[in-house]
Design an enzyme around this catalytic site. Structure first.
Site, PDB file in Angstrom:
ATOM      1  N   LEU A  72      19.200  74.560  65.639  1.00 16.06           N
ATOM      2  CA  LEU A  72      19.583  73.702  64.435  1.00 16.06           C
ATOM      3  C   LEU A  72      21.195  74.862  64.285  1.00 16.06           C
ATOM      4  O   LEU A  72      21.014  76.276  65.066  1.00 16.06           O
ATOM      5  CB  LEU A  72      18.861  74.515  63.425  1.00 16.06           C
ATOM      6  N   SER A 110      29.159  82.533  66.758  1.00 19.19           N
ATOM      7  CA  SER A 110      27.907  81.975  66.937  1.00 19.19           C
ATOM      8  C   SER A 110      27.032  83.933  67.596  1.00 19.19           C
ATOM      9  O   SER A 110      27.131  84.381  68.776  1.00 19.19           O
ATOM     10  CB  SER A 110      27.127  80.516  67.554  1.00 19.19           C
ATOM     11  N   ILE A 121      18.315  78.695  66.170  1.00 20.30           N
ATOM     12  CA  ILE A 121      18.622  78.660  65.553  1.00 20.30           C
ATOM     13  C   ILE A 121      19.685  78.914  65.088  1.00 20.30           C
ATOM     14  O   ILE A 121      20.221  80.716  65.632  1.00 20.30           O
ATOM     15  CB  ILE A 121      18.587  79.548  64.293  1.00 20.30           C
ATOM     16  N   GLU A 122      20.923  78.796  65.386  1.00 22.53           N
ATOM     17  CA  GLU A 122      22.704  79.280  65.611  1.00 22.53           C
ATOM     18  C   GLU A 122      23.360  79.473  63.894  1.00 22.53           C
ATOM     19  O   GLU A 122      23.381  78.571  63.582  1.00 22.53           O
ATOM     20  CB  GLU A 122      23.487  78.064  66.323  1.00 22.53           C
ATOM     21  N   ILE A 123      23.446  80.268  64.129  1.00 21.22           N
ATOM     22  CA  ILE A 123      24.705  81.134  63.100  1.00 21.22           C
ATOM     23  C   ILE A 123      25.850  81.550  63.244  1.00 21.22           C
ATOM     24  O   ILE A 123      25.875  82.200  64.074  1.00 21.22           O
ATOM     25  CB  ILE A 123      23.547  81.817  62.195  1.00 21.22           C
TER      26      ILE A 123
END
Length: 128
Positions: A72, A110, A121-123
């Site tokens: 995500l 990212s 989990i990509e932020i």
């Protein structure tokens, strides 16, 4: 014109409800929400993540609901450097980054972490 306008929610299957709650509310700073018959969700913006616990999924469900199968990407509401500082304060390891990537609408910068079920989990932050 597309048939679909936006994502309302997605369903995440987890092993440990409390570990998952900690990650999404403390590390990711989403708002917990209880709905239905005591179901747990995590709200952010106009979307949410509904939670299923492995072996106790709600019907209907995905054909093969398994923990750790998601990848995500979330767009942060603060600069990525602030996200990195927050992750360090939480002592949550960064798997990779910061790195340049291509998002749905433009370039992004990212970092990657894993949740308790090892979902990727990509932020990200949007880059001009």
């Amino acid at each position: 014109m597309s048939l679909i306008d936006h994502l309302d929610h997605l369903v995440l299957t987890c092993v440990d409800l409390e570990a998952t709650r900690h990650f999404y509310t403390e590390v990711m700073q989403m708002q917990p929400e209880t709905f239905g018959n005591g179901r747990l969700a995590f709200r952010f913006g106009n979307q949410k993540i509904n939670l299923h616990q492995r072996g106790a999924e709600f019907e209907p469900k995905a054909h093969l609901p398994v923990p750790g199968a998601l990848d995500l990407c979330f767009i942060a509401s603060v600069p990525l450097d602030d996200v990195i500082a927050h992750l360090r304060r939480c002592q949550w390891p960064i798997v990779e980054g910061p790195v340049a990537r291509t998002g749905a609408t433009q370039k992004i910068r990212s970092v990657y972490v894993r949740d308790p079920d090892l979902n990727l989990i990509e932020i990200s932050e949007l880059v001009d």
